[in-house]
Design a protein around this motif. Structure first.
Motif, PDB file in Angstrom:
ATOM      1  N   GLY A   1      22.290  10.583  -6.287  1.00 10.70           N
ATOM      2  CA  GLY A   1      21.731   9.744  -5.242  1.00 10.70           C
ATOM      3  C   GLY A   1      20.873   8.622  -5.770  1.00 10.70           C
ATOM      4  O   GLY A   1      20.347   8.687  -6.898  1.00 10.70           O
ATOM      5  N   PRO A   2      20.708   7.562  -4.976  1.00 12.96           N
ATOM      6  CA  PRO A   2      20.011   6.361  -5.452  1.00 12.96           C
ATOM      7  C   PRO A   2      18.525   6.549  -5.699  1.00 12.96           C
ATOM      8  O   PRO A   2      17.909   5.720  -6.369  1.00 12.96           O
ATOM      9  CB  PRO A   2      20.259   5.352  -4.320  1.00 12.96           C
ATOM     10  CG  PRO A   2      20.502   6.195  -3.105  1.00 12.96           C
ATOM     11  CD  PRO A   2      21.207   7.417  -3.594  1.00 12.96           C
ATOM     12  N   HIS A   3      17.939   7.609  -5.166  1.00 17.26           N
ATOM     13  CA  HIS A   3      16.498   7.816  -5.335  1.00 17.26           C
ATOM     14  C   HIS A   3      16.183   8.959  -6.297  1.00 17.26           C
ATOM     15  O   HIS A   3      15.029   9.338  -6.454  1.00 17.26           O
ATOM     16  CB  HIS A   3      15.841   8.090  -3.981  1.00 17.26           C
ATOM     17  CG  HIS A   3      16.099   7.024  -2.962  1.00 17.26           C
ATOM     18  ND1 HIS A   3      15.637   5.730  -3.099  1.00 17.26           N
ATOM     19  CD2 HIS A   3      16.804   7.059  -1.791  1.00 17.26           C
ATOM     20  CE1 HIS A   3      16.026   5.009  -2.063  1.00 17.26           C
ATOM     21  NE2 HIS A   3      16.732   5.785  -1.264  1.00 17.26           N
ATOM     22  N   ASP A   4      17.190   9.481  -6.943  1.00 16.72           N
ATOM     23  CA  ASP A   4      16.992  10.639  -7.805  1.00 16.72           C
ATOM     24  C   ASP A   4      16.174  10.285  -9.043  1.00 16.72           C
ATOM     25  O   ASP A   4      16.332   9.209  -9.622  1.00 16.72           O
ATOM     26  CB  ASP A   4      18.338  11.211  -8.250  1.00 16.72           C
ATOM     27  CG  ASP A   4      18.172  12.400  -9.175  1.00 16.72           C
ATOM     28  OD1 ASP A   4      17.611  13.410  -8.702  1.00 16.72           O
ATOM     29  OD2 ASP A   4      18.548  12.305 -10.347  1.00 16.72           O
ATOM     30  N   GLN A   5      15.287  11.203  -9.456  1.00 10.99           N
ATOM     31  CA  GLN A   5      14.500  11.037 -10.676  1.00 10.99           C
ATOM     32  C   GLN A   5      14.666  12.215 -11.639  1.00 10.99           C
ATOM     33  O   GLN A   5      13.969  12.284 -12.648  1.00 10.99           O
ATOM     34  CB  GLN A   5      13.009  10.901 -10.321  1.00 10.99           C
ATOM     35  CG  GLN A   5      12.683   9.713  -9.423  1.00 10.99           C
ATOM     36  CD  GLN A   5      11.194   9.526  -9.242  1.00 10.99           C
ATOM     37  OE1 GLN A   5      10.463   9.360 -10.215  1.00 10.99           O
ATOM     38  NE2 GLN A   5      10.738   9.565  -8.008  1.00 10.99           N
TER      39      GLN A   5
END
Length: 386
Positions: A59-63
């Motif tokens: 996902g685009p917000h994964d860290q």
């Protein structure tokens, strides 16, 4: 892997002199060696290529990258399936022993080193004491005294046994998941991708004993001079191949690598630290190169989505081996950290696991819980049954 190395590598084509001892690192390959298609580095620094690797599969917000693969269900399954409740369990320390003066590559100021000074309080310091004295009279009716550590010089988690974070290596301003350095860089560290997003890891560990296979099968041409303690090591700048990895899996009776596994490659290199011999330490630092994987092998292992890939060297990837002629610098770090969100473990001590024939185990590590940090050098552990 020290980020200062990147700047020096980019400025010098060929051999780098580093550190007070004049360590030589043959960093770039000789011309004339064409790269195989699966060894061609990807241009992560070109914004036009961003869509090819970001957003990540998580996902685009994964860290967290492939840490997402270590679910509570996986941890429970590993504990249930890896350890036989009817047999004794041995706990292995996979961390390299740190001591004052522990070797670290010093190519660019400010230098990094491991150096502690003892702070004492509650009694007179002994003659010749070089630490810090807080107070000499003990506290209270119970005569309390105290010892604490104090760090000297420039400190870093990027030394010794360590787990690199996703904010450690990028391409120009780009980092994992398309995050940009100018957007996340802060005085204390990074605003995203820091060590606070790692947390404790308990998962299945897999030992790929590359040097053990070489010894067992008589592939002595791939071995270097033994460490001063007599232990076998892969030769300097030996490239660990996909074929080596498959042989090590067969050797250790490892039938698969699952998502979320910790994959550790043994080269024997950590034995060069065991006796603190100056010649061994120079070799460990890369005086003639460092054995490890390159892009083909990184991409092969990345398909399994392990939580980390590590080794007993300080870099994981091969140094000084003529694998291409395009001048790329530590592209395996970019490939694993940026594209796949796979963390890199370095300088792990794997010899005792190998000596006991433990190739599958429960892997445990809790990196430093430090906001914005690029790394954690907490020693990992393994639970295995010889």
């Amino acid at each position: 892997m020290n980020v200062d190395l990147l700047r020096v590598f980019l400025s010098r084509r060929g051999v780098l002199t580093a550190g007070a001892a004049g360590t030589l690192l043959a960093t770039l390959p000789a011309p004339g060696h064409a790269a195989a298609p699966d060894d061609v580095p990807f241009d992560y620094a070109d914004p036009a290529n961003l869509r090819d690797w970001a957003p990540s599969r998580y996902g685009p917000h994964d860290q967290r990258g492939t840490l997402n693969e270590v679910t509570p269900a996986k941890t429970a399954r590993v504990l249930r399936q890896t350890l036989d409740p009817n047999r004794p369990v041995r706990t292995y320390n996979l961390g390299a022993l740190m001591w004052n003066g522990f070797p670290a590559i010093q190519p660019y100021p400010p230098e990094r080193r491991h150096e502690l000074r003892l702070l004492l309080g509650g009694y007179p310091a002994p003659a010749g004491f070089g630490g810090h004295v807080a107070f000499t009279d003990p506290f209270g009716a119970n005569k309390l005294s105290v010892h604490e550590e104090r760090f000297a010089g420039s400190t870093t988690f990027q030394i010794g046994s360590q787990l690199d974070g996703l904010n450690h290596v990028g391409a120009a301003e780009f980092f994992y998941n398309g995050l940009r350095g100018p957007d996340i860089a802060r005085d204390h560290g990074t605003a995203k991708l820091g060590a606070e997003h790692v947390g404790p890891i308990v998962t299945r560990g897999v030992l790929l004993d590359i040097v053990g296979v070489k010894v067992a099968t008589g592939q002595h041409d791939d071995l270097g001079a033994p460490a001063s303690g007599g232990g076998p090591v892969l030769k300097e700048n030996y490239r660990v191949t996909v074929e080596d990895i498959k042989q090590a899996m067969e050797f250790g009776r490892i039938d698969r690598i699952d998502p979320g596994d910790a994959v550790l490659l043994r080269t024997g290199w950590n034995q060069l630290l065991a006796r603190r011999d100056p010649g061994d330490i120079a070799r460990w630092g890369g005086s003639g190169g460092v054995p490890g994987i390159y892009l083909r092998e990184a991409r092969f292992l990345a398909k399994f989505r392990p939580v980390l890939i590590g080794s007993d060297t300080w870099t994981l990837e091969v140094m000084g081996n003529p694998v291409n002629n395009d001048g790329s610098v530590i592209p395996v770090h970019q490939e694993l950290l940026m594209r796949h969100g796979i963390r890199i473990a370095e300088s792990y001590a794997l010899d005792q696991l190998a000596a006991d024939g433990v190739h599958e185990f429960v892997f445990i590590v809790t990196p430093q819980y430090v906001e914005g940090a690029t790394c954690g050098n907490t020693p990992p552990a393994a639970l295995g049954q010889p």
